[in-house]
Structure formats: C-alpha cells, structure tokens
Design an enzyme around this catalytic site. Sequence first.
Site, PDB file in Angstrom:
ATOM      1  N   GLY A  10       0.775  -1.189  -0.095  1.00  0.00           N
ATOM      2  CA  GLY A  10      -0.032   0.054   0.128  1.00  0.00           C
ATOM      3  C   GLY A  10       0.782   1.087   0.106  1.00  0.00           C
ATOM      4  O   GLY A  10       1.857   1.300  -0.854  1.00  0.00           O
ATOM      5  N   GLY A  35       2.789   3.612  -9.483  1.00  0.00           N
ATOM      6  CA  GLY A  35       3.202   4.580  -8.561  1.00  0.00           C
ATOM      7  C   GLY A  35       3.006   6.080  -9.026  1.00  0.00           C
ATOM      8  O   GLY A  35       2.516   7.129  -8.329  1.00  0.00           O
ATOM      9  N   ASP A  36       3.159   6.347 -10.415  1.00  0.00           N
ATOM     10  CA  ASP A  36       3.134   7.558 -11.195  1.00  0.00           C
ATOM     11  C   ASP A  36       1.405   7.859 -10.815  1.00  0.00           C
ATOM     12  O   ASP A  36       0.870   8.828 -10.641  1.00  0.00           O
ATOM     13  CB  ASP A  36       3.251   7.617 -12.509  1.00  0.00           C
ATOM     14  CG  ASP A  36       4.617   7.410 -12.901  1.00  0.00           C
ATOM     15  OD1 ASP A  36       5.372   7.673 -11.762  1.00  0.00           O
ATOM     16  OD2 ASP A  36       4.849   6.718 -13.811  1.00  0.00           O
TER      17      ASP A  36
END
Length: 321
Positions: free
Chosen positions: A232, A258-259
Amino acid sequence: MIVTVTPNPSIDRTIAVDAIHRGEVHRATSSRIDPGGKGVNISRALTAQGAATVAVLPAGGPEGLLMAELLDAAGVVRVCVPVAGGSLRMNVAVVEPDGTTTKLNEPGPTLSAAEVDQLLEVTLARARDAAAVGESSWVVGSGSLPPGAPDTLYAGLVTRAREAGLRVAIDSSGAPFGPAVSARPHLIKPNHEELAELVGRELTTLGQVRDAAYGLVENGIETVVVSLGGDGALWVDPDTVLHARASIDTPLSTVGAGDCLLAGLIDALTGGADPAAALTAGVTWGAAAVRLPGSQVPTPADLADLPVRLTDSPNFDLQLS
C-alpha cells in the site's frame, strides 16, 4: 490545474511473454506502446479521469514526433520543448504472466543548460497562468534526469515554484532527489527503496518507514507519501499518519502504478480533499493501474470495484515485502 514536468520522457514499449529465459529467443504474446516518463504518466492518468493538466517535456528526434502523436491521441495537453542533443528515449518493459516486470531504459537525449532553463520556465509559466485566474495549481516534477541535466534541476524547480507561490511535489530518486528534498517541496512521493536510499539506511518495517518520513517532515517537508507496492502507501505529515492498501487478485503490470498513485493523490488535494481522502484516492488509482496492461492508465470505470482499507493505527511492526 496540475502542471507536470518530465525531464526525461520516453516511448514505452511493453512486451508480454510467457517466461523470460536469459540468452534465448522469446515470442511475445502481446505488445503495446505508450507515451512514458513519470510526469507524462501522471498527466495521462489525470486526463483519463477528466482532470485539468498540462504535460511539459523535452522532445527530439523521430521518437519526439511519435511522443507528440501519442499524447495528442490520448487527449493530453502538452508543451514540447525542442532539444538538439539527440532523440527522446525508447524504453522496453518485458512482463510475465504473474506481473513480474523487467525493464530496459535508455539514457535519453543530452540537454543543454539553456534547454533545461526553458523547460523549467515553461512549466512555471503554465502554473502561474492557472494561478492567475484563480485555479488551484500544483507543479509536479517527476522522474529521472537525462544526460547533461544538473542534479540540482528539481531543486531549482522547487525554489522557483515556491518563490512564485506555487505548490510543488517531487517524485524522483538518486542524485537529483537529495537536493530537491533540501529545497523543501510541499510533498514528496518516494517508494520504499527510494526513501531508504535518501535517508541512507535499510527500512524493513512500516515503523521504520514512518520514522524516516517523520525525519523529513521535521526538516521542512509538509507531506511525505511513501508507496510500498503490495503493502500500500503511507502518508506522514506533522499531524497525521495514515496507511492504506488495496488487494489485487490479478496484477498485470506495475509499470506506472506509482505515477497513477501520485496523480490520484494530487488530483484529490487540488480538489480540497483531506489526507484520508487524498491517500485513498491515490491508492485506488495506483491499484487500478496494476490491473491494466503495460503503462495503461485507469479510467473512472477502472476505479469502481476497488475497496481501499485505510487506518490511522497501522501495524508498525509489519515486515515490508
């Protein structure tokens, strides 16, 4: 308005194979190309969700022309700064059925000092224009640097953005990240490994990640959000610690996840969300991206069935995967 700058964008080719065997010939089961680079991915994700964004990036060579075509096809508003030092890079990601991703990244074109300055000035000008008409505005600097760019590029962006009264977020790693953090952006989003590299020590538990993030907050970063892959993400600011995670049964690709997390986070903050809502949005967007092939970004429909577990009292003894 969210203005992203990607100093080292790429054309991302994603190739799916049944398995990788070093030194052997492989036959792809599928392939696709997407416009890439961390800031580009953030703007793509925002555009797919109907949020206002402008992607600023250098572009050169035939790959630069292809990048412009791909962004136009995706509906991403862009400003391409011409560069003379070579072609925009082409990256290759090889994805196995369980979602394991092997990446081969080219270095990118060489940027001159004048081209770096123009890249930053165009970025700040777009954000200033948005702020001038009353729009809530963020500047997001994200990704690696190309050859020729100084390690202080993001630090310069942070300093100039703060002087202009703009909120700025940075997501980078390695040599450019330390100077950028020292310039005190409003928000940073390292992943687990990038945070460990930044603070110079191993971080094996959620509690150690929290403590490392707190140290950065105490040194002037307003918010640190650490992406933790399957574990998470953790939000740390002077008053709040939150942990959120979503379970993914069928991961297809981690490229750009992640972007997308950062895109969802900044989009929520731009709309006035509190930390809990912002972190939930970010984890939802990131988890949705993991269920898509290549570096494809989620649409609103992809977010519909993704419950996120959020807590302000996580297990800090959790061993990170």
